[in-house]
Design an enzyme around this catalytic site. Structure first.
Site, short mmCIF file in Angstrom:
data_model
loop_
_atom_site.label_atom_id
_atom_site.label_comp_id
_atom_site.label_asym_id
_atom_site.label_seq_id
_atom_site.Cartn_x
_atom_site.Cartn_y
_atom_site.Cartn_z
N GLU A 221 0.85 -1.19 0.00
CA GLU A 221 0.00 0.00 0.00
C GLU A 221 0.88 1.23 0.00
O GLU A 221 2.11 1.15 0.19
CB GLU A 221 -0.93 0.01 1.21
CG GLU A 221 -0.20 0.02 2.54
CD GLU A 221 -1.16 -0.09 3.71
OE1 GLU A 221 -0.74 0.28 4.84
OE2 GLU A 221 -2.30 -0.53 3.54
N HIS A 259 -4.00 2.83 7.50
CA HIS A 259 -2.89 2.45 8.35
C HIS A 259 -2.00 3.64 8.68
O HIS A 259 -1.85 4.56 7.89
CB HIS A 259 -2.04 1.37 7.67
CG HIS A 259 -2.73 0.04 7.61
ND1 HIS A 259 -2.54 -0.84 6.58
CD2 HIS A 259 -3.60 -0.57 8.46
CE1 HIS A 259 -3.26 -1.93 6.78
NE2 HIS A 259 -3.91 -1.79 7.91
#
Length: 312
Positions: A221, A259
């Site tokens: 990511e 995150h």
């Protein structure tokens, strides 16, 4: 074979008597995991009964799991070699340090919201003692048909030739589901925090050595440079085909997305930059999970086509 977790793994659950610990211990037992004990100093000596469902809704076998006062006691009584941590963030550092000092081989830290300086401290200590940490803020890992340590749903896929390593929990589940007809050797959710105990590279190296893993799926990511470093490792050390996906192609720059580690500064850490690095290393990269699953199927099909009588 499997990566990090096998049918023979004996699992302790630190925080088993809490709500999340109880819920997921039951699910781990239902998946066939050998959960040999929980750890809670205030409830040492008790046993906890679990009504474990059988396969396809059949009545399962009730299980009772003892609670130990410490990880060391649990290891001495059961031979445990894996611990799954479900304790609150304020106590996570102490839990991991305790497990590492007791000589546990693998600690899976499910807890999210752990301060970064605590993660730095317990990962450094674990590395010094020879304990592997997966996480924190991760879904854990599963070897389908053998064992499940964490919160990954065990019923969405079966055993097969694909190894999966992912920063994202939900994308782990999605790719497992999309490729359920093929199956997986082991799926590892390493977590998306800025400091993690196990990296993409650690998993790539393990899958490269696993004879039952034919293809590797790498999910990353935006943010940081973990995927770029993984790409360099693939180029220099991995002989098996790798298919990748990087979450965040439409993410705005300069914002944290989900995150704690998923933040982009300027052009550094963008999905496009990571895709470019991976493709330059020979990794086929999808821009959606569904496209990634299609690339996996294509790559596996290519390996089954003989070239000059040799299966690739």
């Amino acid at each position: 074979m499997a990566v990090f977790l096998t049918k023979q793994s004996k699992v302790l659950v630190q925080g088993m008597t809490g709500a999340e610990g109880m819920r997921h211990t039951r699910r781990m037992l239902a998946a066939g995991t050998d959960v040999v004990g929980g750890v809670n100093p205030r409830k040492a000596g008790l046993t906890v009964a679990f009504d474990v469902p059988g396969a396809e809704g059949r009545v399962g076998i009730p299980r009772t799991v003892p609670v130990f006062g410490s990880v060391r006691e649990g290891i001495e009584a059961t031979g445990a070699d894996v611990s799954v941590v479900f304790v609150p963030p304020a106590f996570a550092r102490a839990a991991v340090l305790e497990a590492a000092d007791a000589g546990i081989a693998l600690v899976v830290v499910i807890t999210e919201g752990i301060p970064v300086h605590d993660s730095v401290a317990f990962n450094a200590h674990a590395a010094a003692t020879g304990t592997r940490v997966i996480g924190p803020n991760c879904p854990g890992l599963i070897t389908p048909g053998q064992a499940n340590a964490g919160i990954i749903p065990a019923d969405i896929t079966g055993p097969g030739p694909i190894g999966l390593v992912s920063k994202s929990g939900t994308l782990t589940y999605q790719l497992m589901h999309e490729l359920r007809d093929i199956g997986f050797s082991t799926c590892v959710g390493i977590g998306g925090d800025p400091v993690a105990g196990t990296s993409h590279i650690d998993c790539l190296a393990a899958f490269e050595q696993d004879p039952d893993t034919e293809l590797i799926v790498l999910i990353g990511e935006i943010g940081g440079d973990a995927e770029e470093r993984a790409a360099a490792y693939v180029r220099d050390h991995v002989t098996k085909p790798v298919v990748g996906y990087v979450a965040g192609f439409t993410a705005p720059e300069g914002r944290t997305m989900g995150h704690a580690g998923a933040i982009v500064s300027g052009s550094s850490g963008t999905a496009r930059a990571k895709k470019k690095a991976l493709e330059e290393a020979g990794v086929r990269v999808g821009e959606t999970p569904t496209e990634t699953a299609r690339l996996v199927l294509e790559r596996l099909a290519e390996r089954t086509v003989p070239r000059n009588g040799v299966r690739r």
